[in-house]
Design an enzyme around this catalytic site. Structure first.
Site, short mmCIF file in Angstrom:
data_model
loop_
_atom_site.label_atom_id
_atom_site.label_comp_id
_atom_site.label_asym_id
_atom_site.label_seq_id
_atom_site.Cartn_x
_atom_site.Cartn_y
_atom_site.Cartn_z
N GLY A 296 -95.43 41.95 4.49
CA GLY A 296 -94.15 42.42 5.17
C GLY A 296 -93.64 41.03 5.63
O GLY A 296 -92.61 40.54 4.90
N CYS B 295 -81.62 39.06 31.99
CA CYS B 295 -81.99 38.76 33.09
C CYS B 295 -83.69 38.83 33.11
O CYS B 295 -84.07 39.84 33.59
CB CYS B 295 -81.33 39.78 34.36
SG CYS B 295 -79.69 39.66 34.31
C1 LIG Z 1 -98.15 45.14 9.85
C2 LIG Z 1 -98.77 45.50 8.85
C3 LIG Z 1 -98.64 44.72 7.30
C4 LIG Z 1 -97.82 43.69 7.13
O1 LIG Z 1 -98.29 42.63 7.74
P1 LIG Z 1 -97.50 41.30 7.64
O2 LIG Z 1 -98.08 40.34 8.34
O3 LIG Z 1 -96.05 41.31 7.94
O4 LIG Z 1 -97.45 40.72 6.17
C5 LIG Z 1 -99.29 45.41 6.43
N1 LIG Z 1 -100.48 46.35 6.40
C6 LIG Z 1 -100.43 46.85 7.59
C7 LIG Z 1 -101.48 48.22 7.59
C8 LIG Z 1 -99.79 46.42 8.69
O5 LIG Z 1 -99.86 47.15 9.98
#
Ligand SMILES: *Cc1c(COP(=O)(O)O)cnc(C)c1O
Length: 432
Positions: free
Chosen positions: A293, A362
């Site tokens: 991600g 704030c």
């Molecule tokens: C958050 C998450 C990802 C992605 O993680 P990154 O650190 O953004 O690459 C992938 N798989 C699961 C199950 C997640 O919860």
């Protein structure tokens, strides 16, 4: 000079992103503003394809983790790049479908999927559910039975790997709310429940050991443990599961002191561990999915702010306030996050002014980042904060009745508005 090479400085001394002057972008679209590089995202995905193909041939899938940044334009980019998406809510499913993703390429995660969300996912024909708890095993089975279909499910397990990162984003250890433990026998209990559920089709196992991981070692450890566990499942149940999902978590550079191992090494070391476990157990190499991600979108983005007040507390700290803050970027408040910043209109000058970038809410915790060197700021300057493409737009809020900022995508050398900024009217739109 910059953390990533889609940035440079033009003849006016302004910061450019993909060759576009960010000061001009701020003038055109206003601040605060999210700016995302389409090219960076495409390059990052192509890089993942190259590395996965080198290690696994065609036997792999890249599933983008929506929660890093979920908006129609992202799905519009990835849908044509042979990329699936992870989703963690009905809202992310809805957005992914609206962005043109095929439901069969969506994989539904989450520790507490509601009955409504599960029903919605089944009704659109979701690709798979990643099972995280006992309750949902029964709910998915019941709702699938009522529809007379079978649902593909994947079991999320905890490989028990202690990934060295900020505690709040550690998810692969035994003490976490996510998944089933291997050591405590819960994973086998869950497997029993899934296998005896008529309308569930178990296709694989899943782990996600943490986020912003900068070393390959935890990925390799988890890979070996997961592949061994697949062999154990075969021994116990006589089933050879076809899928192994290794999660995301590949780290990025937020500051100059972040030194992630190369993606090539992270994935190769993980692949080697999986392959050697499979060879040892005489287990066929499963289809491997990774779920990046952050590493796909974080470096693709910057946030542009206008500098407001500058408060110098001699011997303590220089507070530089901007026209946004925790409402568009809560990561400092959540994780004590650090970022690199520059004054975009004088990006070539030395960064010799130690600043703490404060938001306008704030809350004393409303900082963008602490103790970072920037050019000496003046009210009216444009401040660019780097590496804000992930977990910023997707985590934004309306605290202090702050309208969420617009988002601009740079494509083909032009900034294109993809998400409008909220108006004051939007802020009371749902109020009765
Ligand atoms: C958050 C998450 C990802 C992605 O993680 P990154 O650190 O953004 O690459 C992938 N798989 C699961 C199950 C997640 O919860």
């Amino acid at each position: 000079m910059f953390l990533y090479n889609h940035f440079n400085i033009n003849e006016k001394g302004h910061l450019c992103m993909d060759g576009v002057d960010t000061v001009d972008i701020a003038k055109t679209f206003g601040t605060p503003l999210y700016v995302i590089s389409r090219k960076y995202i495409e390059d990052a995905i192509n890089e993942y394809h190259r590395i996965m193909r080198a290690n696994f041939g065609d036997n792999y899938t890249i599933a983008y983790a929506s929660k890093a940044l979920s908006a129609k334009f992202i799905y519009d980019i990835i849908k044509d790049m042979s990329v699936h998406a992870d989703v963690v809510s009905g809202g992310e499913i809805y957005t992914a479908l609206a962005g043109g993703m095929k439901a069969e390429n969506l994989h539904f995660h989450g520790g507490n999927k509601t009955r409504n969300e599960i029903g919605y996912a089944l009704s659109v024909g979701i690709g798979s559910f990643v099972i995280d708890n006992f309750q949902e095993i029964a709910i998915i089975n019941d709702l699938a039975k009522a529809k007379n279909i079978t649902a593909n499910v994947i079991l999320r397990v905890k490989p028990g790997v202690d990934a060295h990162t900020h505690e709040f984003i550690q998810t692969g250890k035994e003490d976490t709310k996510f998944g089933f433990g291997i050591k405590d026998g819960k994973a086998f209990e869950a497997l029993n429940a899934i296998i005896s559920s008529e309308n569930l089709n178990l296709i694989g196992i899943h782990c996600h050991i943490g986020s912003q991981l900068l070393e390959s070692k935890p990925f390799a450890m988890a890979g070996g443990i997961m592949a061994d566990f697949m062999a154990e499942i075969r021994e116990k149940y006589g089933i050879t599961l076809p899928h192994l999902i290794m999660g995301g978590g590949f780290g990025v550079k937020y500051t100059y002191s972040d030194k992630p191992e190369s993606l090539d090494d992270m994935i190769k070391n993980m692949a080697d561990a999986i392959k050697s476990s499979c060879a040892k157990n005489n287990f066929p190499l499963p289809h491997i999915t990774i779920e990046p991600g952050r590493s796909v979108v974080a470096p693709s983005g910057i946030t542009l702010y206008e500098v407001g007040t500058v408060k110098e507390l001699p011997g303590i700290r220089n507070y530089v306030s901007v026209d946004g803050g925790m409402t568009d970027n809560p990561r400092y408040a959540l994780y004590d996050a650090r970022y690199e910043c520059v004054i975009a209109d004088r990006a070539g000058e030395n960064r010799d002014y130690l600043a703490t970038i404060a938001g306008k809410c704030c809350e004393s915790g409303d900082l963008v980042t602490k103790d970072i060197y920037i050019q000496k700021p003046q009210p009216g300057d444009i401040l660019a904060v780097f590496t804000t493409g992930a977990y910023n737009f997707s985590m934004a809020s309306n605290y202090n009745k702050t309208p969420r900022p617009p988002l601009v995508l740079i494509e083909n050398g032009k900034p294109v508005l993809k998400v409008r900024g909220e108006t004051y009217e939007d802020l009371i739109r749902l109020e009765i």
